[in-house]
Design a protein around this motif. Structure first.
Motif, PDB file in Angstrom:
ATOM      1  N   LYS A   1      42.349  29.753  39.269  1.00  0.00           N
ATOM      2  CA  LYS A   1      42.716  31.074  38.740  1.00  0.00           C
ATOM      3  C   LYS A   1      42.076  32.221  39.521  1.00  0.00           C
ATOM      4  O   LYS A   1      42.660  33.304  39.625  1.00  0.00           O
ATOM      5  N   ASN A   2      40.873  32.006  40.075  1.00  0.00           N
ATOM      6  CA  ASN A   2      40.162  33.096  40.758  1.00  0.00           C
ATOM      7  C   ASN A   2      40.355  33.110  42.267  1.00  0.00           C
ATOM      8  O   ASN A   2      40.155  34.144  42.906  1.00  0.00           O
ATOM      9  N   VAL A   3      40.746  31.954  42.840  1.00  0.00           N
ATOM     10  CA  VAL A   3      40.849  31.869  44.295  1.00  0.00           C
ATOM     11  C   VAL A   3      42.276  31.564  44.736  1.00  0.00           C
ATOM     12  O   VAL A   3      42.924  32.364  45.421  1.00  0.00           O
ATOM     13  N   LEU A   4      42.776  30.404  44.339  1.00  0.00           N
ATOM     14  CA  LEU A   4      44.077  29.970  44.860  1.00  0.00           C
ATOM     15  C   LEU A   4      45.221  30.849  44.370  1.00  0.00           C
ATOM     16  O   LEU A   4      46.060  31.294  45.155  1.00  0.00           O
ATOM     17  N   PHE A   5      45.282  31.088  43.073  1.00  0.00           N
ATOM     18  CA  PHE A   5      46.423  31.841  42.537  1.00  0.00           C
ATOM     19  C   PHE A   5      46.466  33.273  43.063  1.00  0.00           C
ATOM     20  O   PHE A   5      47.521  33.712  43.549  1.00  0.00           O
ATOM     21  N   PRO A   6      45.396  34.051  42.992  1.00  0.00           N
ATOM     22  CA  PRO A   6      45.514  35.445  43.453  1.00  0.00           C
ATOM     23  C   PRO A   6      45.647  35.594  44.957  1.00  0.00           C
ATOM     24  O   PRO A   6      46.214  36.592  45.436  1.00  0.00           O
ATOM     25  N   ASN A   7      45.173  34.631  45.748  1.00  0.00           N
ATOM     26  CA  ASN A   7      45.185  34.778  47.197  1.00  0.00           C
ATOM     27  C   ASN A   7      46.389  34.145  47.879  1.00  0.00           C
ATOM     28  O   ASN A   7      46.788  34.591  48.956  1.00  0.00           O
ATOM     29  N   SER A   8      46.968  33.096  47.293  1.00  0.00           N
ATOM     30  CA  SER A   8      48.056  32.421  48.006  1.00  0.00           C
ATOM     31  C   SER A   8      49.129  31.868  47.081  1.00  0.00           C
ATOM     32  O   SER A   8      50.319  32.160  47.248  1.00  0.00           O
ATOM     33  N   VAL A   9      48.757  31.076  46.083  1.00  0.00           N
ATOM     34  CA  VAL A   9      49.739  30.385  45.256  1.00  0.00           C
ATOM     35  C   VAL A   9      50.604  31.370  44.471  1.00  0.00           C
ATOM     36  O   VAL A   9      51.818  31.179  44.327  1.00  0.00           O
ATOM     37  N   GLY A  10      49.993  32.438  43.963  1.00  0.00           N
ATOM     38  CA  GLY A  10      50.756  33.416  43.190  1.00  0.00           C
ATOM     39  C   GLY A  10      51.891  34.013  43.984  1.00  0.00           C
ATOM     40  O   GLY A  10      53.025  34.142  43.489  1.00  0.00           O
ATOM     41  N   ARG A  11      51.636  34.401  45.237  1.00  0.00           N
ATOM     42  CA  ARG A  11      52.687  34.962  46.081  1.00  0.00           C
ATOM     43  C   ARG A  11      53.752  33.912  46.397  1.00  0.00           C
ATOM     44  O   ARG A  11      54.940  34.223  46.470  1.00  0.00           O
ATOM     45  N   ALA A  12      53.323  32.671  46.609  1.00  0.00           N
ATOM     46  CA  ALA A  12      54.287  31.605  46.894  1.00  0.00           C
ATOM     47  C   ALA A  12      55.214  31.360  45.711  1.00  0.00           C
ATOM     48  O   ALA A  12      56.368  30.949  45.887  1.00  0.00           O
ATOM     49  N   LEU A  13      54.729  31.634  44.494  1.00  0.00           N
ATOM     50  CA  LEU A  13      55.545  31.444  43.295  1.00  0.00           C
ATOM     51  C   LEU A  13      56.401  32.658  42.978  1.00  0.00           C
ATOM     52  O   LEU A  13      57.173  32.635  42.011  1.00  0.00           O
ATOM     53  N   GLY A  14      56.267  33.736  43.748  1.00  0.00           N
ATOM     54  CA  GLY A  14      57.131  34.893  43.574  1.00  0.00           C
ATOM     55  C   GLY A  14      56.531  36.054  42.817  1.00  0.00           C
ATOM     56  O   GLY A  14      57.235  37.026  42.526  1.00  0.00           O
ATOM     57  N   PHE A  15      55.248  36.009  42.469  1.00  0.00           N
ATOM     58  CA  PHE A  15      54.615  37.116  41.763  1.00  0.00           C
ATOM     59  C   PHE A  15      54.178  38.181  42.773  1.00  0.00           C
ATOM     60  O   PHE A  15      53.673  37.849  43.852  1.00  0.00           O
ATOM     61  N   ASP A  16      54.347  39.445  42.400  1.00  0.00           N
ATOM     62  CA  ASP A  16      53.927  40.501  43.315  1.00  0.00           C
ATOM     63  C   ASP A  16      52.450  40.827  43.115  1.00  0.00           C
ATOM     64  O   ASP A  16      51.823  40.401  42.136  1.00  0.00           O
ATOM     65  N   ALA A  17      51.896  41.601  44.034  1.00  0.00           N
ATOM     66  CA  ALA A  17      50.461  41.867  44.056  1.00  0.00           C
ATOM     67  C   ALA A  17      49.997  42.604  42.802  1.00  0.00           C
ATOM     68  O   ALA A  17      48.897  42.343  42.282  1.00  0.00           O
ATOM     69  N   THR A  18      50.819  43.521  42.308  1.00  0.00           N
ATOM     70  CA  THR A  18      50.422  44.282  41.118  1.00  0.00           C
ATOM     71  C   THR A  18      50.272  43.376  39.909  1.00  0.00           C
ATOM     72  O   THR A  18      49.288  43.461  39.152  1.00  0.00           O
ATOM     73  N   GLU A  19      51.247  42.501  39.701  1.00  0.00           N
ATOM     74  CA  GLU A  19      51.177  41.583  38.561  1.00  0.00           C
ATOM     75  C   GLU A  19      50.029  40.595  38.725  1.00  0.00           C
ATOM     76  O   GLU A  19      49.369  40.233  37.748  1.00  0.00           O
ATOM     77  N   ILE A  20      49.779  40.143  39.940  1.00  0.00           N
ATOM     78  CA  ILE A  20      48.679  39.193  40.170  1.00  0.00           C
ATOM     79  C   ILE A  20      47.348  39.836  39.800  1.00  0.00           C
ATOM     80  O   ILE A  20      46.465  39.190  39.230  1.00  0.00           O
TER      81      ILE A  20
END
Length: 786
Positions: A290-309
């Protein structure tokens, strides 16, 4: 014959071929007589509901008026056969390229529902804001980790070998496992957390203290908190040491090592008494995701934009983030990190060998129904599951192993079962979610009764009786489902469908379960008003979908007591007394003053009335409404007319975007209600016959489309031989409804699945119940409802 409410008058047929003493002309007569009898009995049963159980009548027809799919059978084929899960394939393509991960999206059916409808509450803190009925779940599987079963460790080449290998270790709690590292040499330095054995600390005997603990601790854990974004490490193919922990476990044979062969006392070292093992830490794994992978790489790969992340929240085992639709409405998602594990045969053996799984026999045809079937069970148990880094937190006492326990989840098995629900069962599922979204979720959030519990309850209900879910009497069946759910809440017992010994309610604070139980109890007491208030929050996302029911107009029709506006002005007070003055100028000034005062009073009263009307629009439906024991003749006609109108409109829409079977179904329902209107009073006959002519015309058009498409209409459905187990009676306000007297229902009308996907075991029906099909070349006259 099927859904066609038709009648044959002196059909001209050629010389019949005698089979077993019955010619074809007699066969036609048998079918026609059966159909006429069926329609007559159906009308009588609807009249009984309307007269003796008006709440059940209203609920049945309200539920029929709400649509979630354009064409359920066609959409299921598209989702699970033709195109597959497109979103999942696209996400996996991106994840495979950029990450050592893959994903599973089990809620493809709900994704389709969320495209067709929007949940828009008409009151409350989120008034008029669009939302989804359920959040989209995305299980993100870490492919760097391999979990093996037993002691057989797979052998790989240096090219395709996974970086980490774990084996499953049992937990003292059903539904949870530990992941023990096979080769700890790759971990440079693992912190030594504790050297205690696996014994949970017993809870305190002070009930008030324990209740306070369960509320504060578990509620705090399930309250979403903002993630703390950390920098992405340089190496992304490994896990940090914070994802691992070591434990010292006492050896089972230490008593045998106290003396040597000569009987002399031995000096035992620590390694003689305990083993030091390495586990993957659920809490550390979750924090890293939640603190490293999702905000830095996985979140964008899943289609979430930076603001929502940057606004992402999290609880143990879940990350909450929003996507956006074409109109920038938020689409809530639950991202669930996990690792793939084999089917837990040791914990889920009961699912495969369940001895009390009911088998329902249709006495008319001799067909036996069972859900899931043996073929389905075989396929489910061959699927992989996942382990979620959630941890088990006890209501009383503390669990020292919470950080190394992983919860078993079955996303693929859930998707498989939901794809094999009938349309009526899926509709019941969705109606329960609407109730939950309206009356429970706004107050309990992520505590208490959750969507995952409702999903599990629906599996049990489908298994208990897969056959008895009539579309036109779904309200009665839904009340039984709600009653059973309320009983589970009262007993604090929700067994996992796959691991029966795992009680999904065991670590949920009682106050949240009792709240949900009270809500469902209130729904059972006044189902019409509770469903009416909840269903009006459902809005169709497109104007090309079905015609919606006007719930506001329906409420005005059935509410026997008109609302008296205490702020409504008395017009008499506006006629203020005039005085007479001798002086003309003074008289004119007085008249102008009176006029100004009158205008001011009118303006003030109008503002008060508008404010009052606005407040009523927020929460205008009276949940304390008492249903009359019997509607008067004019109210009955108005109610029936409203449902006839909406059923005709839905039939027209079905002809365009749905199926012809569904078109005929709603025409049939409109026909039944119109016949009841016709027989109510002589003054209603003229209008009723005009409606019957319209229905007959629409049915004729439907039959032409069926003939053009070379579709053979299904046979008229016969009644269910298996009745609802209605041993309970629900007390409605000033009106007792005994479900056992209202459980007359009929066979479902749906497209049968392939043999491998069917839900019954084939048995040859008795010969006496078989009716030979009519030769399609036989000349038959056009038939109508009238």
């Amino acid at each position: 014959m099927g859904l066609s409410c038709t009648k044959i008058e002196n059909p001209e047929v050629g010389r019949g071929v005698t089979i077993g003493g019955t010619n074809e002309n007699e066969e036609v007569d048998i079918i026609v007589d059966t159909e006429v009898k069926y329609h007559a009995e159906t009308i009588e049963e609807i009249k009984k509901d309307l007269k003796f159980s008006p709440q059940i009548f209203l609920l049945n027809n309200m539920l029929m008026s709400v649509q979630f799919f354009e064409n359920y059978t066609k959409e299921m084929l598209q989702l699970f056969h033709a195109n597959g899960n497109r979103m999942e394939k696209e996400l996996n393509r991106t994840l495979f390229q950029n990450e050592v991960m893959e994903c599973t999206c089990p809620d493809v059916i709900f994704d389709r529902v969320n495209k067709n409808i929007r949940y828009r509450p008409l009151h409350g803190p989120k008034k008029h804001s669009f939302g989804l009925l359920t959040a989209r779940r995305i299980f993100v599987i870490n492919d760097k980790i391999e979990v093996v079963k037993g002691e057989d460790i797979p052998q790989y080449t240096s090219i395709d070998k996974p970086f980490y290998q774990f084996k499953i270790e049992k937990s003292s709690r059903r539904g949870f496992i530990r992941l023990r590292y096979i080769d700890a040499s790759k971990v440079s330095k693992v912190p030594d957390d504790t050297d205690v054995t696996y014994e949970p600390i017993p809870g305190t005997s002070n009930s008030s203290d324990s209740d306070m603990y369960e509320y504060r601790t578990i509620t705090d854990l399930r309250t979403p908190k903002r993630i703390q974004i950390e920098r992405l490490p340089e190496r992304r193919d490994t896990l940090p040491n914070t994802c691992f922990t070591t434990r010292k476990i006492r050896k089972a044979d230490t008593d045998l090592l106290e003396t040597n062969e000569n009987g002399e006392n031995m000096v035992l070292k620590e390694e003689d008494l305990v083993d030091t093992v390495t586990y993957i830490d659920a809490e550390g794994f979750m924090n890293h995701f939640k603190n490293v992978l999702f905000p830095n790489s996985v979140g964008r790969a899943l289609g979430f934009d930076a603001t929502e992340i940057s606004l992402t929240d999290s609880i143990p085992g879940k990350v909450f983030c929003n996507l956006s639709d074409e109109e920038d409405n938020p689409l809530p998602c639950e991202v669930i990190p996990c690792v793939k594990i084999p089917w837990p045969a040791e914990q889920a053996f009961e699912f495969k060998l369940r001895e009390d799984r009911p088998t329902i026999t249709d006495l008319r045809t001799g067909i036996r129904f069972k859900w899931p079937t043996d073929d389905m069970i075989k396929e489910i148990t061959s699927m992989n599951c996942v382990a979620v880094p959630k941890g088990y937190w006890m209501k009383k006492g503390e669990n020292p192993d919470a950080s190394i326990e992983w919860e078993i989840a079955f996303p693929k098995a859930e998707r498989f079962l939901e794809a094999r629900m009938s349309s009526e069962q899926m509709r019941c599922f969705l109606f329960l979610l609407v109730l939950h979204k309206t009356y429970i979720e706004p107050y309990t959030k992520h505590n208490g009764l959750l969507v995952e519990h409702i999903r599990c309850h629906m599996y049990w209900e489908c298994e208990a009786n897969y056959r008895d879910w009539p579309q036109h009497r779904l309200g009665l069946r839904l009340l039984k489902v709600i009653s059973n759910l309320a009983d589970r809440l009262a007993q604090n017992d929700m067994p996992d469908f796959f691991i029966r010994n795992n009680n999904l309610f065991r670590n949920i604070p009682n106050m949240y379960l009792q709240f949900a139980q009270k809500v469902l109890h209130d729904v059972l007491q006044a189902p019409t008003m509770y469903f009416l208030r909840a269903l009006r929050n459902i809005q169709y996302a497109s104007g090309d979908f079905y015609t919606p029911l006007d719930f506001k107009d329906l409420y005005k029709t059935i509410d026997p007591v008109p609302h008296i506006n205490i702020f409504r002005p008395n017009l008499a007070i506006l006629n203020m007394r005039q005085k007479k003055y001798q002086d003309t100028e003074t008289q004119l000034r007085h008249l102008r003053e009176l006029e100004n005062r009158r205008k001011w009073t009118e303006r003030k009263m109008n503002l008060i009335m508008k404010e009052n009307e606005r407040r009523e629009s927020v929460d205008s439906i009276n949940l304390d409404w008492v249903c009359e024991k019997e509607f008067d003749i004019h109210k009955r006609r108005n109610i029936l007319t409203q449902f006839v109108d909406i059923f005709i409109e839905i039939a027209k829409d079905s002809a365009k975007i749905g199926s012809q079977t569904q078109t005929r179904f709603f025409l049939k329902q409109a026909y039944y209600l119109t016949r009841i209107i016709e027989n109510t009073s002589a003054e209603f006959i003229s209008d009723a016959r005009d409606t019957l002519e319209l229905i007959a015309s629409l049915e004729k058009d439907c039959n032409k489309r069926i003939a053009t498409d070379d579709n053979v209409p299904p046979m008229t459905p016969a009644r269910n031989s298996v009745q609802i187990d209605s041993s309970i009676s629900h007390q409605l306000r000033n009106n007792t409804i005994n479900l056992n007297n209202l459980n007359m229902s009929y066979n479902m009308t749906g497209t049968p699945l392939k043999e491998s996907q069917s839900f019954h075991m084939k048995k040859k029906p008795p010969h006496i119940n078989r009716v030979k099909s009519v030769d399609p070349s036989t000349t038959r006259k056009s038939v109508s409802f009238v």
